[in-house]
Design a protein around this motif. Sequence first.
Motif: not given
Lengths: 294, 321
Positions: B136, B171-173, B176-178, B180-181, B184-185, B204, B208
């Motif tokens: 974060r 909320g580790q997952s 990480i997911a946020t 990645l997204e 991309m932006r 990762l 990205v």
Amino acid sequence: MAWWRRKKESLERTSVEQKQSLPKGLWSKCDACGEITYTAELVQNLRVCPVCGHHHPMPTRERIAAMVDEGSWQELDTELRSGDPLGFRDSVPYRERIVKAVKSAGPGDAFASGIGSIDGVSASVGFFVFEFMGGSMGSVVGEKVTRVFERALERRIPAVIFSASGGARMQEGILSLMQLAKTSAARARLREAAIPYISVCLHPTTGGVAASFAMLGDLILAEPKALVGFAGPRVIQQTIGQELPAGFQRAEFLVEHGMLDQIVSRLEMREHLGSLLRMLGPRAAAQVVDAQGV
Amino acid sequence: MTVKILEFERPIVELERQIQELKRVSATPEMSLEITRLERQAAQIQRERFASLSPWELCQLAKHPDRPYTLDYFGELLTEFTELRGDRRFADDPAIVGGLARFEGQPIVALGHQKGRNTKENLYRNFGMARPEGYRKAQRLMELADRFGLPVLCLIDTTGAYPGIGAEERGQSEAIATSLELMMRLRVPTISLVIGEGGSGGALAIGVTDRILMLEHAVYSVISPRGCASILWKDAEAERTAAEQLRMTAHDLSQLGICDEIIPEAVGGAHRGLTVTAAAIQESLRRHFAALRALTVEERLAQRYGKYRRMGHLEVVSESV
């Protein structure tokens, strides 16, 4: 000592045989409450124990039939197959594992994607096939998930993905890891277009799937007691060397920690998704109005 | 500096020690000729040996305790580095460091995983294994970069995201997911460079990017060879085989179309020549940042999407069932 050990082994064997023989037959024993139910009745009840409400594992074909309106499911992307980009071989070559999985779980790899309506709302929908190599995500799964998002964007319809996966597929190495990036990229485009995406986490949703699109829903739902987390409980236990708290990484634990919106019973999932989708998307709601001819 | 010596480094280190010894005891012209000959031989052996390292040996080298870490490279590559801390939500995670700095005069945002040199530092840095706060914080810095039009440089060097109770609770997952997204932006040029270990989702999460670069002896994998071995072989000792099967070396990733460029390290590895290695990195970053800056925002975003959209290996059957 020798006689005692032998006796214990033979006892264990009997109990395992007994356990296995039950679900195959006419009657099923609930893993949670121990109640014996007529199997046909359990299946009829979407494999939710009629006594205690425990959600038993559900074959993907049954789930599709239960979640998508009758006759509306149109499966797509069925031409995709896993290759073997690394020439991977552990005790069994990867290609053989695939052949075996196809025989037992069908040719679509660990994901079924398509178009269907959920409680009257047309949606781009995807289901993990946990029966296929533990729902692991390699190139084919990553591609299908990406197409679910892209199709939602093209047709301006919401996306819904039911996740059940151990994470990225090791046999495709770094290419599997990159599916996290690829799927999240497609998800980002959907978010920019303000098209709703609901993620439904089934038991279990872990690793690379949790750490990408499964945790990126506008709404994130889960079935009761589904295990949802980044690292598996065994890995965490080995790392920290202490017992894990009761209910750790279960859906109820995630709601408590603010990581999920809601836990929804399988018996109410379809209607609930329909209601949420109608509230989220003006486009989706408009379609329902059209269908009703108002 | 405490130099830990790996098995395959031993003959070279031994030869170097003998050369030092010779230099100390004698100063005759014949001896200095001999010394020069030996030095040349040592360099040759080293070059040959390091060109033929097995994947397993590269895994060892990638996490060599003397290998330069993120802050070592920042010291060589950047000026005016100002560390920015905290995720503004829960804590500051020292397993990821980041801040504002200048690269060749241009302001950028630089961040990376940071491992510790000794036990005390490693307790502080959590062995470079980030918790959600770390990701974060990275998100916050990348958003800052995006807002002010600063290019982003991410150095990857982690065994993986930390698997702990608190990390899962927070909320580790999701973290990480946020990431990645978000990556991309980003409208600004972004480059990631694997300097040591690229460990799965935890790597990762800051990788990205428009370009993925790797140091010559770095590795990048979906799972650690040990983790893979214990699941697929049911035997953690099969990790050497797993390291080969996973195709995780810079050379492999280049062949698989994931790594855009392999940056050469000093002979004998980055820990035997930080300055030389950093110079090679600098040259590569200059080139890639220049190429990325030449694109419009739309072109950059489209190319980035295309890059990841194409990743994967598919077979298509004509008769769908």
